[in-house]
Motif scaffolding. Sequence first.
Motif, PDB file in Angstrom:
ATOM      1  N   LEU A  68       0.801  -1.229   0.000  1.00 51.48           N
ATOM      2  CA  LEU A  68       0.000   0.000   0.000  1.00 51.48           C
ATOM      3  C   LEU A  68       0.833   1.278   0.000  1.00 51.48           C
ATOM      4  O   LEU A  68       0.333   2.325  -0.404  1.00 51.48           O
ATOM      5  CB  LEU A  68      -0.933   0.015   1.218  1.00 51.48           C
ATOM      6  CG  LEU A  68      -1.910  -1.157   1.326  1.00 51.48           C
ATOM      7  CD1 LEU A  68      -2.676  -1.081   2.635  1.00 51.48           C
ATOM      8  CD2 LEU A  68      -2.845  -1.185   0.131  1.00 51.48           C
ATOM      9  N   THR A  69       2.067   1.211   0.494  1.00 45.83           N
ATOM     10  CA  THR A  69       2.886   2.416   0.629  1.00 45.83           C
ATOM     11  C   THR A  69       4.282   2.194   0.073  1.00 45.83           C
ATOM     12  O   THR A  69       4.731   1.061  -0.075  1.00 45.83           O
ATOM     13  CB  THR A  69       3.028   2.823   2.116  1.00 45.83           C
ATOM     14  OG1 THR A  69       3.737   1.779   2.810  1.00 45.83           O
ATOM     15  CG2 THR A  69       1.688   3.088   2.770  1.00 45.83           C
ATOM     16  N   ASP A  70       4.944   3.300  -0.185  1.00 46.05           N
ATOM     17  CA  ASP A  70       6.367   3.221  -0.508  1.00 46.05           C
ATOM     18  C   ASP A  70       7.116   2.768   0.735  1.00 46.05           C
ATOM     19  O   ASP A  70       6.655   2.999   1.862  1.00 46.05           O
ATOM     20  CB  ASP A  70       6.889   4.594  -0.952  1.00 46.05           C
ATOM     21  CG  ASP A  70       6.455   4.963  -2.356  1.00 46.05           C
ATOM     22  OD1 ASP A  70       6.538   4.097  -3.249  1.00 46.05           O
ATOM     23  OD2 ASP A  70       6.038   6.122  -2.560  1.00 46.05           O
ATOM     24  N   PRO A  71       8.279   2.153   0.560  1.00 47.64           N
ATOM     25  CA  PRO A  71       9.068   1.750   1.714  1.00 47.64           C
ATOM     26  C   PRO A  71       9.520   2.963   2.528  1.00 47.64           C
ATOM     27  O   PRO A  71       9.747   4.045   1.992  1.00 47.64           O
ATOM     28  CB  PRO A  71      10.287   1.059   1.097  1.00 47.64           C
ATOM     29  CG  PRO A  71       9.900   0.746  -0.311  1.00 47.64           C
ATOM     30  CD  PRO A  71       8.886   1.763  -0.709  1.00 47.64           C
ATOM     31  N   GLY A  72       9.635   2.740   3.813  1.00 46.79           N
ATOM     32  CA  GLY A  72      10.130   3.767   4.713  1.00 46.79           C
ATOM     33  C   GLY A  72      10.887   3.109   5.846  1.00 46.79           C
ATOM     34  O   GLY A  72      11.046   1.887   5.880  1.00 46.79           O
ATOM     35  N   PRO A  73      11.343   3.905   6.810  1.00 45.26           N
ATOM     36  CA  PRO A  73      12.061   3.316   7.936  1.00 45.26           C
ATOM     37  C   PRO A  73      11.147   2.433   8.788  1.00 45.26           C
ATOM     38  O   PRO A  73       9.946   2.681   8.870  1.00 45.26           O
ATOM     39  CB  PRO A  73      12.554   4.530   8.732  1.00 45.26           C
ATOM     40  CG  PRO A  73      11.822   5.708   8.213  1.00 45.26           C
ATOM     41  CD  PRO A  73      11.241   5.356   6.879  1.00 45.26           C
ATOM     42  N   ASP A  74      11.721   1.423   9.390  1.00 45.86           N
ATOM     43  CA  ASP A  74      10.965   0.520  10.262  1.00 45.86           C
ATOM     44  C   ASP A  74      10.819   1.196  11.630  1.00 45.86           C
ATOM     45  O   ASP A  74      11.810   1.412  12.325  1.00 45.86           O
ATOM     46  CB  ASP A  74      11.700  -0.813  10.399  1.00 45.86           C
ATOM     47  CG  ASP A  74      10.939  -1.836  11.218  1.00 45.86           C
ATOM     48  OD1 ASP A  74      10.103  -1.443  12.061  1.00 45.86           O
ATOM     49  OD2 ASP A  74      11.204  -3.039  11.035  1.00 45.86           O
ATOM     50  N   PRO A  75       9.585   1.525  12.038  1.00 50.68           N
ATOM     51  CA  PRO A  75       9.393   2.217  13.314  1.00 50.68           C
ATOM     52  C   PRO A  75       9.733   1.351  14.526  1.00 50.68           C
ATOM     53  O   PRO A  75       9.860   1.875  15.632  1.00 50.68           O
ATOM     54  CB  PRO A  75       7.907   2.588  13.298  1.00 50.68           C
ATOM     55  CG  PRO A  75       7.271   1.628  12.369  1.00 50.68           C
ATOM     56  CD  PRO A  75       8.320   1.282  11.343  1.00 50.68           C
ATOM     57  N   THR A  76       9.906   0.042  14.331  1.00 52.07           N
ATOM     58  CA  THR A  76      10.278  -0.812  15.455  1.00 52.07           C
ATOM     59  C   THR A  76      11.790  -0.803  15.695  1.00 52.07           C
ATOM     60  O   THR A  76      12.260  -1.453  16.626  1.00 52.07           O
ATOM     61  CB  THR A  76       9.806  -2.274  15.248  1.00 52.07           C
ATOM     62  OG1 THR A  76      10.517  -2.855  14.154  1.00 52.07           O
ATOM     63  CG2 THR A  76       8.297  -2.333  15.005  1.00 52.07           C
ATOM     64  N   ALA A  77      12.526  -0.076  14.860  1.00 49.29           N
ATOM     65  CA  ALA A  77      13.987   0.009  15.001  1.00 49.29           C
ATOM     66  C   ALA A  77      14.445   1.448  14.796  1.00 49.29           C
ATOM     67  O   ALA A  77      15.152   1.760  13.841  1.00 49.29           O
ATOM     68  CB  ALA A  77      14.664  -0.918  14.005  1.00 49.29           C
ATOM     69  N   PRO A  78      14.032   2.379  15.689  1.00 52.64           N
ATOM     70  CA  PRO A  78      14.402   3.780  15.499  1.00 52.64           C
ATOM     71  C   PRO A  78      15.916   3.972  15.468  1.00 52.64           C
ATOM     72  O   PRO A  78      16.642   3.363  16.250  1.00 52.64           O
ATOM     73  CB  PRO A  78      13.766   4.496  16.697  1.00 52.64           C
ATOM     74  CG  PRO A  78      13.347   3.439  17.648  1.00 52.64           C
ATOM     75  CD  PRO A  78      13.288   2.150  16.909  1.00 52.64           C
ATOM     76  N   GLY A  79      16.362   4.778  14.507  1.00 53.55           N
ATOM     77  CA  GLY A  79      17.777   5.081  14.375  1.00 53.55           C
ATOM     78  C   GLY A  79      18.590   3.986  13.704  1.00 53.55           C
ATOM     79  O   GLY A  79      19.789   4.127  13.526  1.00 53.55           O
ATOM     80  N   GLU A  80      17.934   2.886  13.331  1.00 49.98           N
ATOM     81  CA  GLU A  80      18.632   1.800  12.643  1.00 49.98           C
ATOM     82  C   GLU A  80      18.214   1.786  11.174  1.00 49.98           C
ATOM     83  O   GLU A  80      17.240   2.418  10.794  1.00 49.98           O
ATOM     84  CB  GLU A  80      18.318   0.463  13.318  1.00 49.98           C
ATOM     85  CG  GLU A  80      18.821   0.401  14.760  1.00 49.98           C
ATOM     86  CD  GLU A  80      18.510  -0.924  15.419  1.00 49.98           C
ATOM     87  OE1 GLU A  80      18.490  -1.958  14.709  1.00 49.98           O
ATOM     88  OE2 GLU A  80      18.277  -0.931  16.636  1.00 49.98           O
ATOM     89  N   ASP A  81      18.953   1.050  10.362  1.00 45.45           N
ATOM     90  CA  ASP A  81      18.774   1.080   8.916  1.00 45.45           C
ATOM     91  C   ASP A  81      17.893  -0.065   8.410  1.00 45.45           C
ATOM     92  O   ASP A  81      18.297  -0.827   7.536  1.00 45.45           O
ATOM     93  CB  ASP A  81      20.152   1.043   8.241  1.00 45.45           C
ATOM     94  CG  ASP A  81      20.082   1.377   6.765  1.00 45.45           C
ATOM     95  OD1 ASP A  81      19.126   2.066   6.350  1.00 45.45           O
ATOM     96  OD2 ASP A  81      20.969   0.935   6.012  1.00 45.45           O
ATOM     97  N   TRP A  82      16.673  -0.208   8.979  1.00 51.30           N
ATOM     98  CA  TRP A  82      15.737  -1.230   8.539  1.00 51.30           C
ATOM     99  C   TRP A  82      14.558  -0.579   7.841  1.00 51.30           C
ATOM    100  O   TRP A  82      14.332   0.624   7.997  1.00 51.30           O
ATOM    101  CB  TRP A  82      15.284  -2.095   9.724  1.00 51.30           C
ATOM    102  CG  TRP A  82      16.443  -2.788  10.377  1.00 51.30           C
ATOM    103  CD1 TRP A  82      16.984  -2.505  11.598  1.00 51.30           C
ATOM    104  CD2 TRP A  82      17.232  -3.842   9.826  1.00 51.30           C
ATOM    105  NE1 TRP A  82      18.050  -3.325  11.844  1.00 51.30           N
ATOM    106  CE2 TRP A  82      18.228  -4.164  10.759  1.00 51.30           C
ATOM    107  CE3 TRP A  82      17.194  -4.547   8.638  1.00 51.30           C
ATOM    108  CZ2 TRP A  82      19.175  -5.164  10.554  1.00 51.30           C
ATOM    109  CZ3 TRP A  82      18.140  -5.545   8.417  1.00 51.30           C
ATOM    110  CH2 TRP A  82      19.115  -5.846   9.371  1.00 51.30           C
ATOM    111  N   ALA A  83      13.813  -1.352   7.074  1.00 49.59           N
ATOM    112  CA  ALA A  83      12.739  -0.793   6.248  1.00 49.59           C
ATOM    113  C   ALA A  83      11.421  -1.516   6.506  1.00 49.59           C
ATOM    114  O   ALA A  83      11.400  -2.645   6.993  1.00 49.59           O
ATOM    115  CB  ALA A  83      13.106  -0.909   4.770  1.00 49.59           C
ATOM    116  N   SER A  84      10.331  -0.841   6.157  1.00 49.79           N
ATOM    117  CA  SER A  84       9.001  -1.443   6.251  1.00 49.79           C
ATOM    118  C   SER A  84       8.105  -0.837   5.179  1.00 49.79           C
ATOM    119  O   SER A  84       8.416   0.212   4.617  1.00 49.79           O
ATOM    120  CB  SER A  84       8.392  -1.217   7.643  1.00 49.79           C
ATOM    121  OG  SER A  84       8.084   0.152   7.823  1.00 49.79           O
ATOM    122  N   VAL A  85       6.999  -1.519   4.904  1.00 48.12           N
ATOM    123  CA  VAL A  85       5.936  -1.023   4.033  1.00 48.12           C
ATOM    124  C   VAL A  85       4.615  -1.354   4.714  1.00 48.12           C
ATOM    125  O   VAL A  85       4.576  -2.182   5.621  1.00 48.12           O
ATOM    126  CB  VAL A  85       5.950  -1.670   2.621  1.00 48.12           C
ATOM    127  CG1 VAL A  85       7.161  -1.248   1.817  1.00 48.12           C
ATOM    128  CG2 VAL A  85       5.832  -3.182   2.702  1.00 48.12           C
TER     129      VAL A  85
END
Length: 144
Positions: A68-85
């Motif tokens: 549904l969305t473009d990829p963005g940062p993973d909110p479960t890993a603030p300040g880390e380099d993970w992604a979510s959609v």
Amino acid sequence: MAKPQYWLIKSEPSVYAYAQLEKDGRTEWTGVRSFEARNNIRAMKPGDLCLYYHSNEGKAVVGVARVLTDPGPDPTAPGEDWASVEVGPVVALEEPVTLATIKATRELKDFPLITRSRLSVAPATAEHFKHILAMSGTKLPRAK
């Protein structure tokens, strides 16, 4: 509009079952901690379709979800380099397609569930996607 890409996404049903996605209407796909899977999430685009696999318990493709969305940062890993959609439900499969059935199907010998079995987010081909739907007796609903 660009043709959708196809993906395989996995979740343990006790953690987040496809039925829960149908109930919620959408969810953020978070918690992926594999660099290869993260890079696959970063390649996702809104409109892409995902085969939803219940891992560990059930071991079957049980539904189709849509990105549904473009990829963005993973909110479960603030300040880390993970992604979510965010993903939403499209359709539950009429008949789940089990891992055993997939392994026994010649046309799926290079499906990522077999070739990259530990990967939680993996690309799938249009042919694999269509074959799984046909095996399940499921048709995608018409776009609204």
